[in-house]
Design a protein around this motif. Sequence first.
Motif, PDB file in Angstrom:
ATOM      1  N   THR A  61       0.826  -1.198   0.000  1.00  0.00           N
ATOM      2  CA  THR A  61       0.000   0.000   0.000  1.00  0.00           C
ATOM      3  C   THR A  61       0.860   1.248   0.000  1.00  0.00           C
ATOM      4  OG1 THR A  61      -1.751  -1.169   1.182  1.00  0.00           O
ATOM      5  CG2 THR A  61      -1.847   1.218   1.186  1.00  0.00           C
ATOM      6  N   ASN A  62       1.878   1.291   0.855  1.00  0.00           N
ATOM      7  CA  ASN A  62       2.775   2.438   0.861  1.00  0.00           C
ATOM      8  C   ASN A  62       3.572   2.530  -0.435  1.00  0.00           C
ATOM      9  OD1 ASN A  62       1.863   3.130   3.357  1.00  0.00           O
ATOM     10  ND2 ASN A  62       3.809   2.868   4.408  1.00  0.00           N
ATOM     11  N   VAL A  63       4.013   1.396  -0.950  1.00  0.00           N
ATOM     12  CA  VAL A  63       4.739   1.394  -2.216  1.00  0.00           C
ATOM     13  C   VAL A  63       3.868   1.981  -3.329  1.00  0.00           C
ATOM     14  CG1 VAL A  63       5.745  -0.091  -3.999  1.00  0.00           C
ATOM     15  CG2 VAL A  63       6.285  -0.499  -1.592  1.00  0.00           C
ATOM     16  N   SER A  64       2.583   1.641  -3.328  1.00  0.00           N
ATOM     17  CA  SER A  64       1.686   2.177  -4.354  1.00  0.00           C
ATOM     18  C   SER A  64       1.552   3.689  -4.235  1.00  0.00           C
ATOM     19  CB  SER A  64       0.306   1.511  -4.272  1.00  0.00           C
ATOM     20  OG  SER A  64      -0.426   1.931  -3.131  1.00  0.00           O
ATOM     21  N   ASN A  65       1.455   4.187  -3.001  1.00  0.00           N
ATOM     22  CA  ASN A  65       1.377   5.631  -2.796  1.00  0.00           C
ATOM     23  C   ASN A  65       2.639   6.330  -3.284  1.00  0.00           C
ATOM     24  OD1 ASN A  65      -1.058   6.819  -1.249  1.00  0.00           O
ATOM     25  ND2 ASN A  65      -0.692   4.873  -0.199  1.00  0.00           N
ATOM     26  N   TYR A  66       3.790   5.793  -2.922  1.00  0.00           N
ATOM     27  CA  TYR A  66       5.045   6.400  -3.336  1.00  0.00           C
ATOM     28  C   TYR A  66       5.247   6.315  -4.853  1.00  0.00           C
ATOM     29  CZ  TYR A  66       6.935   7.539   1.243  1.00  0.00           C
ATOM     30  OH  TYR A  66       7.150   8.113   2.480  1.00  0.00           O
ATOM     31  N   SER A  67       4.739   5.280  -5.484  1.00  0.00           N
ATOM     32  CA  SER A  67       4.902   5.143  -6.935  1.00  0.00           C
ATOM     33  C   SER A  67       4.215   6.284  -7.679  1.00  0.00           C
ATOM     34  CB  SER A  67       4.341   3.795  -7.410  1.00  0.00           C
ATOM     35  OG  SER A  67       2.920   3.780  -7.372  1.00  0.00           O
ATOM     36  N   LEU A  68       3.117   6.774  -7.137  1.00  0.00           N
ATOM     37  CA  LEU A  68       2.398   7.883  -7.763  1.00  0.00           C
ATOM     38  C   LEU A  68       3.121   9.208  -7.581  1.00  0.00           C
ATOM     39  CD1 LEU A  68      -1.254   6.944  -6.740  1.00  0.00           C
ATOM     40  CD2 LEU A  68      -0.178   6.642  -8.966  1.00  0.00           C
ATOM     41  N   LYS A  69       4.136   9.213  -6.746  1.00  0.00           N
ATOM     42  CA  LYS A  69       4.914  10.420  -6.497  1.00  0.00           C
ATOM     43  C   LYS A  69       6.316  10.317  -7.077  1.00  0.00           C
ATOM     44  CE  LYS A  69       2.097  11.385  -2.451  1.00  0.00           C
ATOM     45  NZ  LYS A  69       1.017  10.478  -2.865  1.00  0.00           N
ATOM     46  N   GLY A  70       6.527   9.313  -7.921  1.00  0.00           N
ATOM     47  CA  GLY A  70       7.781   9.205  -8.646  1.00  0.00           C
ATOM     48  C   GLY A  70       8.755   8.171  -8.150  1.00  0.00           C
ATOM     49  N   ALA A  71       8.432   7.456  -7.088  1.00  0.00           N
ATOM     50  CA  ALA A  71       9.356   6.459  -6.557  1.00  0.00           C
ATOM     51  C   ALA A  71       9.389   5.215  -7.436  1.00  0.00           C
ATOM     52  CB  ALA A  71       8.966   6.074  -5.137  1.00  0.00           C
ATOM     53  N   THR A  72      10.509   4.500  -7.382  1.00  0.00           N
ATOM     54  CA  THR A  72      10.660   3.242  -8.138  1.00  0.00           C
ATOM     55  C   THR A  72      11.037   2.136  -7.157  1.00  0.00           C
ATOM     56  OG1 THR A  72      12.958   3.806  -8.661  1.00  0.00           O
ATOM     57  CG2 THR A  72      11.285   4.394 -10.290  1.00  0.00           C
TER      58      THR A  72
END
Length: 371
Positions: free
Chosen positions: A117-128
């Motif tokens: 869930t956190n990974v999905s949130n960060y992915s929308l902000k540019g994280a890989t």
Amino acid sequence: MRLLPQAAGLRQHFTSSSAPLRAGRARRIIAATAAIVMMTSVGACGAAARSSSSRLMKTTFMLSWAPDTNHIGVYVAKHNGYFKRAGLDVDIVAVAQAGAEQSVNNGVADFALSNLTNVSNYSLKGATLKQVLQVQRKPSAIWCALASNTSITRPKDFDGKTFATFGSNESDAVIKQMIKTDGGKGQFDKVTVGTSTFQTLSSGKADFGGFYATWEGVQADMYGPKLNCFTEPDYGVPGNADSIGIITNDKTIKNNPKLVKAFTQATQKGYEYAYAHPDQAAQILVDEAPEANLKPAFVKRSMHTIVDGKYWGDPKAIASGDVTFGTNDTVATQQYFDFLARAGAYTDASGKVVRTAPKAKDLSTDRFLSK
């Protein structure tokens, strides 16, 4: 962001010098911001390297909060020599101010505990980021009022009451869904938690808040205050919100797949040991994390709650080899992602609502697990 267990420095009630009220659901993960897109430099302690004094490869695992039973497999892997036999010298470090996810994304740490869930949130902000091992198979979040608050006997009673929150859009969406499923309107006030959800409820500043059955739920049973709790799956929240596991970043996977495989498989073995030997693993955590000053009886109860509740999967199926421990359940996780998208809980780096859910299968991989 999904609120995860135990922010550092807020563990009074679980230590041998426990206070009457422990700082409660302090499972705060620092909110993702646009800064994650800009911060791309590699930190000094991150990138894995060969130690000049040994043949072991040094690597860094960052805690996402203070040590607890969600981290236990990493401590077991270190204590039992699984990392050393895999050729690794693993440094377990405290969470950075920026948060574990951002630290892994920027290369300050090679691995950390998080969830999809956190990974999905960060992915929308540019994280890989990618999750390479999923530990938890079902939600452990519980939404509770103090048992002494007789005005709340079901989620519908949250209507018109005050929610002790850390400010997460995700938590708001979950509470609204639970209330509406139970026949209410989904309308409630909010107050931001300062240091402890338990203290916020006991002071009367709020009526209900979020905890975790495997940690604060154990505390409430053993030490109080008693809680009256409700779970998400019983009240209309689909999928698995608490897909806790091990993350790394795409750059590490590309540049050093041998490191990722070695760390993932040794950690996988550590969690398998903990699930099969909860008492021994609990003592290992107490011994290996002395700075947390954990009470052995509490940690053992937490581990037995995890095992008895099958939070990490069916122990018999894992022991028999019918199920591979650590595989990512992208079906249940995607159901939760889709729920968040429908609720408007996702935002991008500029704060704009994102209505299309990230794909769990793109944010996780099982390729490094020992089959």
